[in-house]
Design a protein around this motif. Sequence first.
Motif, PDB file in Angstrom:
ATOM      1  N   ALA A   1      46.080  29.297  27.609  1.00 58.73           N
ATOM      2  CA  ALA A   1      46.107  29.722  29.010  1.00 58.73           C
ATOM      3  C   ALA A   1      44.696  29.819  29.577  1.00 58.73           C
ATOM      4  O   ALA A   1      43.744  30.155  28.876  1.00 58.73           O
ATOM      5  N   ASP A   2      44.578  29.526  30.870  1.00 52.14           N
ATOM      6  CA  ASP A   2      43.283  29.617  31.545  1.00 52.14           C
ATOM      7  C   ASP A   2      42.923  31.046  31.935  1.00 52.14           C
ATOM      8  O   ASP A   2      41.767  31.339  32.253  1.00 52.14           O
ATOM      9  N   GLY A   3      43.916  31.948  31.945  1.00 58.51           N
ATOM     10  CA  GLY A   3      43.673  33.326  32.337  1.00 58.51           C
ATOM     11  C   GLY A   3      44.813  34.205  31.873  1.00 58.51           C
ATOM     12  O   GLY A   3      45.701  33.765  31.130  1.00 58.51           O
ATOM     13  N   PRO A   4      44.811  35.464  32.281  1.00 60.00           N
ATOM     14  CA  PRO A   4      45.868  36.397  31.865  1.00 60.00           C
ATOM     15  C   PRO A   4      47.252  35.926  32.314  1.00 60.00           C
ATOM     16  O   PRO A   4      47.403  35.341  33.391  1.00 60.00           O
ATOM     17  N   LEU A   5      48.253  36.199  31.482  1.00 61.01           N
ATOM     18  CA  LEU A   5      49.631  35.807  31.779  1.00 61.01           C
ATOM     19  C   LEU A   5      50.548  37.021  31.709  1.00 61.01           C
ATOM     20  O   LEU A   5      50.371  37.898  30.866  1.00 61.01           O
ATOM     21  N   SER A   6      51.542  37.044  32.591  1.00 61.62           N
ATOM     22  CA  SER A   6      52.589  38.057  32.511  1.00 61.62           C
ATOM     23  C   SER A   6      53.604  37.618  31.458  1.00 61.62           C
ATOM     24  O   SER A   6      53.620  36.454  31.040  1.00 61.62           O
ATOM     25  N   THR A   7      54.470  38.525  31.048  1.00 60.72           N
ATOM     26  CA  THR A   7      55.493  38.145  30.073  1.00 60.72           C
ATOM     27  C   THR A   7      56.439  37.094  30.649  1.00 60.72           C
ATOM     28  O   THR A   7      56.931  36.234  29.914  1.00 60.72           O
ATOM     29  N   GLN A   8      56.690  37.138  31.956  1.00 60.73           N
ATOM     30  CA  GLN A   8      57.545  36.128  32.561  1.00 60.73           C
ATOM     31  C   GLN A   8      56.889  34.752  32.513  1.00 60.73           C
ATOM     32  O   GLN A   8      57.545  33.743  32.225  1.00 60.73           O
ATOM     33  N   GLN A   9      55.581  34.701  32.762  1.00 56.49           N
ATOM     34  CA  GLN A   9      54.865  33.427  32.689  1.00 56.49           C
ATOM     35  C   GLN A   9      54.843  32.896  31.252  1.00 56.49           C
ATOM     36  O   GLN A   9      55.002  31.699  31.027  1.00 56.49           O
TER      37      GLN A   9
END
Length: 232
Positions: free
Chosen positions: A175-183
């Motif tokens: 990932a390029d940055g922070p992700l949510s659990t949905q993402q």
Amino acid sequence: MNETPIHVLVVDDDMRVARINAAYVAKVPGFRVVAQAHSAAEALELLTSRPVDLVLLDHYLPDENGLDLVRRLRQRGQGTDVIMVTAARDLATVQAAMRLGALQYLVKPFTFAGLRARLQAYGSLRRTLDTGGEAEQAEVDRIFGALATAGSPNELPKGHSPTTAELVRHVLRSADGPLSTQQIADRAGISRQTAQRYVKLLDRAGRVTLTLRYGETGRPEHRYTWRPSDSS
């Protein structure tokens, strides 16, 4: 009495990278690099002419990609084991590699410790399988989980899949940055509830960094970033 070494073919289009990978393999006891190849055609010729136990395979080759080479091998009835060692990070390639029977998928750039952990897990798996005989369910589970969890500092609790755990780790690492659990769930092709279970494991193991994002509702959204270590 010394054990027969595991013969390895290193395949990478970059001659310098191939030499580095071969040098890494040579530092792991029980493994011997028998050849290096820089194209799919060269690799296929080498695999036809000499016995090879394991291929460290790059995906990006000048004549065809690594997965196409694996398909050719399987069509010819060659069951040579494969560990992908590549900069290809897209999930379609990762999933295709899994379906074709790649035992591990190591994303470039990686450390010697990361490759060593996977080779050692593979060596342990080979020793187990070479004993022959029959296996109880617990032994089958250990065999299937050995490579998927290589390089992971913690064993998975009962009811957790090593394959799903590796998929979630890959989504976070790429990932390029922070992700949510949905993402995370959307990118991994799993449910949000499943993503939450595996992210909680990674959080407890210290493998992710948690940040909070506040939206219009005032309720913070948990977002996760992969925290690199020496082995991954």
